[in-house]
Scaffold this active site. Structure first.
Site, PDB file in Angstrom:
ATOM      1  CG  ASP A   1      22.871  32.292  -1.434  1.00  0.00           C
ATOM      2  OD1 ASP A   1      22.642  32.294  -0.205  1.00  0.00           O
ATOM      3  OD2 ASP A   1      22.105  32.799  -2.273  1.00  0.00           O
TER       4      ASP A   1
ATOM      5  CE  LYS B   1      17.183  37.234  -3.738  1.00  0.00           C
ATOM      6  NZ  LYS B   1      17.491  35.833  -3.418  1.00  0.00           N
TER       7      LYS B   1
ATOM      8  CG  ASP C   1      19.289  38.039  -0.551  1.00  0.00           C
ATOM      9  OD1 ASP C   1      20.207  37.777   0.263  1.00  0.00           O
ATOM     10  OD2 ASP C   1      18.325  37.281  -0.744  1.00  0.00           O
TER      11      ASP C   1
ATOM     12  CG  HIS D   1      17.607  29.791   3.863  1.00  0.00           C
ATOM     13  ND1 HIS D   1      18.308  30.078   2.707  1.00  0.00           N
ATOM     14  CD2 HIS D   1      16.593  30.698   3.929  1.00  0.00           C
ATOM     15  CE1 HIS D   1      17.737  31.106   2.091  1.00  0.00           C
ATOM     16  NE2 HIS D   1      16.705  31.504   2.821  1.00  0.00           N
TER      17      HIS D   1
ATOM     18  CG  ASN E   1      -0.202   0.060   2.526  1.00  0.00           C
ATOM     19  OD1 ASN E   1       1.033   0.000   2.559  1.00  0.00           O
ATOM     20  ND2 ASN E   1      -0.945   0.156   3.615  1.00  0.00           N
ATOM     21  CG  ASP E   2       3.652   4.253  -1.835  1.00  0.00           C
ATOM     22  OD1 ASP E   2       4.638   3.673  -2.338  1.00  0.00           O
ATOM     23  OD2 ASP E   2       3.558   5.494  -1.795  1.00  0.00           O
ATOM     24  CG  ASN E   3       1.552   2.562   4.712  1.00  0.00           C
ATOM     25  OD1 ASN E   3       1.156   3.456   3.968  1.00  0.00           O
ATOM     26  ND2 ASN E   3       0.827   2.083   5.710  1.00  0.00           N
TER      27      ASN E   3
ATOM     28  NE  ARG F   1      13.357  34.185  -3.432  1.00  0.00           N
ATOM     29  CZ  ARG F   1      13.807  33.407  -4.395  1.00  0.00           C
ATOM     30  NH1 ARG F   1      12.998  32.943  -5.335  1.00  0.00           N
ATOM     31  NH2 ARG F   1      15.094  33.112  -4.468  1.00  0.00           N
TER      32      ARG F   1
END
Length: 314
Positions: free
Chosen positions: A221, A195, A172, A132, A39-41, A197
């Site tokens: 970056d 910059k 940026d 990030h 069942n894709d589990n 976005r």
């Protein structure tokens, strides 16, 4: 903890990096069977005894991101059920760090949600690299060791390029602090591109703050995703008279049209690390991939023995 108690496992996104880490530490990669039911589990079974062991699971959040996150969560839960003494989620690339703020109505700050899920699944601590935004560190209610590839990438440019005419460039204002650390490492000046976005895949560039005319520019970056920001930054720098343009980033995600964009871009070289696995069909001649396995291996060894991880960057 005693040295014999250390074990390292890898989910499917980071097996190559984990194998390198194990080679550096003189360890065998732990046995982990990941399969799917009809069942894709997902089904995860730990193949080694981990009772009272200090366990590390390596998994980057790369495409397909949701599958890879579920693999990690189920693995953490399986290790907890198997009585591992301490479980560290080693996440070289934490992609949901980009979902770090409420910048639109009725949305989730998903970076915090995933952090909570990791703890719920059984992680006692997290080891990651170049989030990030630094504030994402605060989303976690377990200890976090936050590594950086800036010294390694800076060393590559120092050893392979003449840095006397080089300038570091932030794409940026938000990336100025990161590019500033890179420029300090190389002892070179810095410039910032204005910059704006306009959407997830579209950006608009304005003026450049700083001198790039006649210089060798290095755009720095944390990641290269679709390549849109990088390609438009290259055009902006060339129009401003930059002699050559290079790029450095920790995470070479290179999704969507990135490879086509970078292949056609007027950029001399691109340096990324192997926090994200880069298959052969994405390895352009202008792209260099640095291994961060030595840094992760050193960090794991220090965590295991109770030494300072921050001392790696002093």
């Amino acid at each position: 903890m005693s040295k014999h108690a250390l074990q390292i496992f890898a989910c499917s996104a980071s097996r190559d990096l984990a194998t390198e880490i194990c080679a550096r530490l003189g360890r065998r990669l732990g046995r982990l069977d990941i399969s799917r039911f009809s069942n894709d589990n997902l089904r995860v079974q730990i193949g080694d005894n981990v009772r009272e062991r200090d366990v590390y699971v390596v998994q980057s959040f790369t495409e397909p991101v949701s599958d890879h996150i579920m693999e990690l969560l189920i693995t953490l839960d399986a290790l907890r059920s198997a009585s591992a003494q301490r479980i560290t989620a080693v996440i070289p690339y934490y992609s949901y760090a980009r979902s770090d703020k409420k910048d639109a109505p009725r949305i989730s700050i998903t970076g915090r949600l995933i952090a909570d899920m990791l703890k719920t699944a059984g992680a006692h601590r997290v080891l990651t690299m170049d989030l990030h935004a630094d504030q994402v560190h605060g989303f976690f209610s377990v200890p976090v060791d936050h590594l950086t590839a800036i010294p390694a990438i800076a060393e590559h440019f120092r050893n392979n390029h003449d840095t006397s005419n080089m300038v570091a460039v932030a794409t940026d204002a938000g990336g100025a602090k990161r590019a500033g650390r890179f420029s300090e490492r190389l002892g070179i000046p810095m410039a910032i591109i204005d910059k704006r976005r306009t959407s997830d895949t579209s950006v608009k560039h304005g003026e450049i703050v700083g001198d790039v005319a006649g210089r060798d520019a290095v755009i720095f970056d944390d990641e290269i995703s679709t390549g849109g920001t990088l390609v438009s930054s290259v055009a902006t720098l060339k129009a401003a008279g930059a002699r050559s343009v290079h790029a450095g980033a920790t995470h070479g995600v290179l999704c969507g049209p990135a490879i086509e964009r970078l292949r056609d871009a007027d950029i001399d070289s691109i340096v990324v690390t192997n926090t994200v696995h880069l298959p052969a069909d994405k390895r352009l001649d202008k792209i260099t991939v640095l291994s961060v396995a030595p840094l992760f291996a050193a960090a794991i060894e220090r965590i295991h023995s109770g030494e300072s991880v921050g001392a790696l960057f002093e």
